[in-house]
Scaffold this motif. Structure first.
Motif, PDB file in Angstrom:
ATOM      1  N   VAL A 184      -3.666 -28.363  41.092  1.00 12.73           N
ATOM      2  CA  VAL A 184      -4.531 -28.469  42.264  1.00 12.73           C
ATOM      3  C   VAL A 184      -5.748 -29.309  41.903  1.00 12.73           C
ATOM      4  CG1 VAL A 184      -5.756 -27.224  44.065  1.00 12.73           C
ATOM      5  CG2 VAL A 184      -3.734 -26.200  43.013  1.00 12.73           C
ATOM      6  N   ILE A 185      -5.838 -30.493  42.499  1.00  8.92           N
ATOM      7  CA  ILE A 185      -6.925 -31.427  42.217  1.00  8.92           C
ATOM      8  C   ILE A 185      -8.183 -31.041  42.976  1.00  8.92           C
ATOM      9  CG2 ILE A 185      -7.623 -33.846  42.290  1.00  8.92           C
ATOM     10  CD1 ILE A 185      -4.597 -34.552  42.340  1.00  8.92           C
ATOM     11  N   LEU A 186      -8.053 -30.875  44.282  1.00 14.43           N
ATOM     12  CA  LEU A 186      -9.158 -30.464  45.145  1.00 14.43           C
ATOM     13  C   LEU A 186      -8.639 -29.477  46.173  1.00 14.43           C
ATOM     14  CD1 LEU A 186     -11.331 -33.593  46.138  1.00 14.43           C
ATOM     15  CD2 LEU A 186     -11.955 -31.728  44.592  1.00 14.43           C
ATOM     16  N   GLY A 187      -9.527 -28.613  46.641  1.00 16.37           N
ATOM     17  CA  GLY A 187      -9.133 -27.665  47.677  1.00 16.37           C
ATOM     18  C   GLY A 187      -8.206 -26.597  47.143  1.00 16.37           C
ATOM     19  N   GLU A 188      -7.253 -26.182  47.978  1.00 18.59           N
ATOM     20  CA  GLU A 188      -6.411 -25.029  47.650  1.00 18.59           C
ATOM     21  C   GLU A 188      -4.962 -25.296  48.011  1.00 18.59           C
ATOM     22  OE1 GLU A 188      -6.042 -20.413  49.221  1.00 18.59           O
ATOM     23  OE2 GLU A 188      -8.049 -21.295  48.950  1.00 18.59           O
ATOM     24  N   LEU A 189      -4.059 -24.792  47.172  1.00 12.87           N
ATOM     25  CA  LEU A 189      -2.626 -24.832  47.434  1.00 12.87           C
ATOM     26  C   LEU A 189      -2.027 -23.495  47.047  1.00 12.87           C
ATOM     27  CD1 LEU A 189       0.000 -26.407  48.172  1.00 12.87           C
ATOM     28  CD2 LEU A 189       0.146 -27.027  45.743  1.00 12.87           C
ATOM     29  N   ASP A 190      -1.409 -22.821  48.003  1.00  8.11           N
ATOM     30  CA  ASP A 190      -0.707 -21.561  47.758  1.00  8.11           C
ATOM     31  C   ASP A 190      -1.576 -20.564  46.998  1.00  8.11           C
ATOM     32  OD1 ASP A 190       1.470 -19.888  48.080  1.00  8.11           O
ATOM     33  OD2 ASP A 190       2.460 -20.548  46.236  1.00  8.11           O
ATOM     34  N   GLY A 191      -2.858 -20.476  47.366  1.00 10.36           N
ATOM     35  CA  GLY A 191      -3.761 -19.497  46.775  1.00 10.36           C
ATOM     36  C   GLY A 191      -4.477 -19.946  45.528  1.00 10.36           C
ATOM     37  N   ALA A 192      -4.102 -21.087  44.948  1.00  7.89           N
ATOM     38  CA  ALA A 192      -4.775 -21.622  43.762  1.00  7.89           C
ATOM     39  C   ALA A 192      -5.821 -22.630  44.208  1.00  7.89           C
ATOM     40  CB  ALA A 192      -3.776 -22.280  42.824  1.00  7.89           C
ATOM     41  N   ALA A 193      -7.088 -22.440  43.756  1.00  8.08           N
ATOM     42  CA  ALA A 193      -8.198 -23.259  44.239  1.00  8.08           C
ATOM     43  C   ALA A 193      -8.814 -24.066  43.108  1.00  8.08           C
ATOM     44  CB  ALA A 193      -9.267 -22.382  44.895  1.00  8.08           C
ATOM     45  N   SER A 194      -9.037 -25.338  43.342  1.00  2.00           N
ATOM     46  CA  SER A 194      -9.690 -26.221  42.379  1.00  2.00           C
ATOM     47  C   SER A 194     -11.180 -25.899  42.284  1.00  2.00           C
ATOM     48  CB  SER A 194      -9.508 -27.678  42.801  1.00  2.00           C
ATOM     49  OG  SER A 194     -10.389 -28.539  42.100  1.00  2.00           O
ATOM     50  N   PRO A 195     -11.792 -26.077  41.100  1.00  2.00           N
ATOM     51  CA  PRO A 195     -13.243 -25.890  40.975  1.00  2.00           C
ATOM     52  C   PRO A 195     -14.037 -27.084  41.489  1.00  2.00           C
ATOM     53  CG  PRO A 195     -12.319 -26.492  38.848  1.00  2.00           C
ATOM     54  CD  PRO A 195     -11.154 -26.310  39.782  1.00  2.00           C
ATOM     55  N   GLY A 196     -13.382 -28.173  41.861  1.00  2.00           N
ATOM     56  CA  GLY A 196     -14.085 -29.354  42.344  1.00  2.00           C
ATOM     57  C   GLY A 196     -14.815 -29.095  43.655  1.00  2.00           C
ATOM     58  N   THR A 197     -16.010 -29.648  43.793  1.00  2.00           N
ATOM     59  CA  THR A 197     -16.828 -29.452  44.990  1.00  2.00           C
ATOM     60  C   THR A 197     -16.249 -30.228  46.160  1.00  2.00           C
ATOM     61  OG1 THR A 197     -18.812 -29.173  43.636  1.00  2.00           O
ATOM     62  CG2 THR A 197     -19.139 -29.707  45.958  1.00  2.00           C
ATOM     63  N   THR A 198     -16.124 -29.572  47.299  1.00  2.00           N
ATOM     64  CA  THR A 198     -15.659 -30.221  48.525  1.00  2.00           C
ATOM     65  C   THR A 198     -16.655 -29.961  49.651  1.00  2.00           C
ATOM     66  OG1 THR A 198     -14.313 -28.290  49.142  1.00  2.00           O
ATOM     67  CG2 THR A 198     -13.230 -30.036  47.872  1.00  2.00           C
ATOM     68  N   PHE A 199     -16.620 -30.820  50.667  1.00  2.00           N
ATOM     69  CA  PHE A 199     -17.557 -30.732  51.777  1.00  2.00           C
ATOM     70  C   PHE A 199     -16.859 -30.621  53.126  1.00  2.00           C
ATOM     71  CE2 PHE A 199     -19.691 -32.727  48.252  1.00  2.00           C
ATOM     72  CZ  PHE A 199     -20.952 -32.143  48.250  1.00  2.00           C
ATOM     73  N   THR A 200     -15.549 -30.753  53.142  1.00  2.00           N
ATOM     74  CA  THR A 200     -14.743 -30.586  54.347  1.00  2.00           C
ATOM     75  C   THR A 200     -13.472 -29.839  53.955  1.00  2.00           C
ATOM     76  OG1 THR A 200     -13.687 -32.729  53.972  1.00  2.00           O
ATOM     77  CG2 THR A 200     -15.578 -32.697  55.464  1.00  2.00           C
ATOM     78  N   PRO A 201     -12.734 -29.262  54.919  1.00  2.00           N
ATOM     79  CA  PRO A 201     -11.435 -28.656  54.591  1.00  2.00           C
ATOM     80  C   PRO A 201     -10.464 -29.738  54.127  1.00  2.00           C
ATOM     81  CG  PRO A 201     -12.259 -27.837  56.693  1.00  2.00           C
ATOM     82  CD  PRO A 201     -13.120 -29.010  56.330  1.00  2.00           C
ATOM     83  N   ILE A 202     -10.104 -29.701  52.859  1.00  2.00           N
ATOM     84  CA  ILE A 202      -9.343 -30.779  52.236  1.00  2.00           C
ATOM     85  C   ILE A 202      -8.513 -30.215  51.105  1.00  2.00           C
ATOM     86  CG2 ILE A 202     -11.140 -31.361  50.539  1.00  2.00           C
ATOM     87  CD1 ILE A 202     -10.512 -34.308  51.002  1.00  2.00           C
ATOM     88  N   MET A 203      -7.446 -30.921  50.734  1.00  2.00           N
ATOM     89  CA  MET A 203      -6.684 -30.523  49.554  1.00  2.00           C
ATOM     90  C   MET A 203      -6.039 -31.749  48.934  1.00  2.00           C
ATOM     91  SD  MET A 203      -3.130 -30.858  49.827  1.00  2.00           S
ATOM     92  CE  MET A 203      -2.685 -29.651  48.586  1.00  2.00           C
ATOM     93  N   GLY A 204      -5.833 -31.655  47.620  1.00  2.00           N
ATOM     94  CA  GLY A 204      -5.078 -32.655  46.872  1.00  2.00           C
ATOM     95  C   GLY A 204      -4.379 -31.953  45.726  1.00  2.00           C
ATOM     96  N   ALA A 205      -3.119 -32.288  45.487  1.00  2.00           N
ATOM     97  CA  ALA A 205      -2.360 -31.655  44.413  1.00  2.00           C
ATOM     98  C   ALA A 205      -1.418 -32.668  43.788  1.00  2.00           C
ATOM     99  CB  ALA A 205      -1.570 -30.456  44.928  1.00  2.00           C
ATOM    100  N   ASP A 206      -1.285 -32.589  42.472  1.00  2.00           N
ATOM    101  CA  ASP A 206      -0.337 -33.410  41.725  1.00  2.00           C
ATOM    102  C   ASP A 206       0.899 -32.558  41.464  1.00  2.00           C
ATOM    103  OD1 ASP A 206      -0.255 -36.006  39.713  1.00  2.00           O
ATOM    104  OD2 ASP A 206       0.837 -34.293  38.904  1.00  2.00           O
ATOM    105  N   VAL A 207       2.053 -33.041  41.904  1.00  2.00           N
ATOM    106  CA  VAL A 207       3.286 -32.255  41.830  1.00  2.00           C
ATOM    107  C   VAL A 207       4.289 -32.967  40.923  1.00  2.00           C
ATOM    108  CG1 VAL A 207       5.133 -31.136  43.127  1.00  2.00           C
ATOM    109  CG2 VAL A 207       2.874 -31.445  44.186  1.00  2.00           C
TER     110      VAL A 207
END
Length: 306
Positions: free
Chosen positions: A172-195
């Protein structure tokens, strides 16, 4: 990372007019752009067909390039306002310097996250002693109006949360995926994940129906919701899904980007994101006259002129 177009044109982004209110398959072809002295990137956002995916507003994919006997990435100091930069590597290293005094080497599957806020400048380069292969993505996130004048900052997170299952491993790069949340600071509802997918993997990732999504294929052939996507391509998926089917034909890797549609209208020019042309013009003047953006110390070369 800098947009090194010699004659950049203003690009209007944001708003819900271009957001697809249903699931779609929209393949975004890359545009090849030289970056610095020896790197060529595939630019996927913004494009003629798609300006943003949530708050994601700029996506470059580069490599894998053999830089054994080359300097690799060499991007001199340049400015930013109104955005966050996300450095993401699959191979090699990038040395980040900025006007705050940050000096950080970012390595594969580590998050380098710079929040420009009101103004910052930085450089990016392959270290003198570097790995043979350079491969990664550089992404920008637009800041909402209430946060775009915040103080600049830089974060480095080497240990990111993961979601794992049969045949796949997602960071999980930014935001949240399946309950796992990145520590990166975000300012809008957003997500990024490397799969990362193993050969023959058949996976269904949970996604948010209110988010719009896109997939950037980093390596291998991935079947995304039944559509084959080649490396270096991006597939826009629209909104309205609760799960995303992925199937791998051989080992493959992708970056999943998503977020709530960005409602504000933006103006993007060169490395600046603002709301008006006048604001962009002032940022350009400030950079050229040495005001506001500070100084990047330690880079062997002159800053990039606007």
């Amino acid at each position: 990372m800098s947009n090194l177009d010699v004659r950049p044109k203003p690009v209007e982004c944001g708003g819900r007019d271009d957001v697809t209110g249903r699931p779609v398959h929209e393949l975004l072809p890359p545009r090849r752009v030289p970056l610095g002295e020896s790197t060529v990137v595939r630019r996927l956002l913004p494009s003629l067909g798609r300006r943003m995916v949530g708050a994601w507003c700029f996506v470059d994919h580069y490599g894998p390039d053999d830089i054994t006997d080359e300097p690799g990435m060499q991007v001199p100091p340049h400015p930013h306002i109104g955005l966050q930069t996300v450095s993401w590597l699959h191979g090699g290293e990038v040395l980040h310097r900025d006007s705050l005094g940050s000096l950080q080497t970012v390595r594969p599957r580590e998050l380098g996250l710079m929040t420009s806020g009101r103004a910052i400048s930085h450089s990016e380069e392959s270290p003198r002693r570097h790995s043979a292969i350079l491969h990664g993505a550089q992404l920008w996130v637009a800041l909402p109006d209430g946060d775009r004048h915040t103080e600049p900052s830089f974060e480095h997170h080497a240990d990111l949360p993961a979601v794992r299952g049969p045949g796949f491993d997602a960071t999980v790069i930014l935001g949240e995926l399946d309950g796992a949340a990145s520590p990166g600071t975000t300012f809008t509802p957003i997500m990024g994940a490397d799969v990362a997918l193993e050969d023959g993997a058949d996976v269904r990732l949970p996604v948010e129906p209110d988010f719009e999504y896109a997939v950037l294929t980093m390596s291998g052939i991935t079947e995304v919701d039944g559509m084959r996507v080649e490396p270096g391509s991006m597939l826009y998926l629209g909104t309205g899904r609760r799960e995303l089917p992925l199937r791998a034909d051989g080992d493959s890797g992708l970056v999943l980007l998503g977020g709530e549609p960005f409602e504000e209208k933006l103006v993007m020019w060169w490395n600046f994101i603002g709301r008006t042309g006048e604001e962009i013009a002032q940022a350009r003047e400030d950079w050229m006259t040495g005001d506001r953006f500070g100084t990047v110390h330690g880079y062997d070369g002159a800053p990039i002129p606007a």
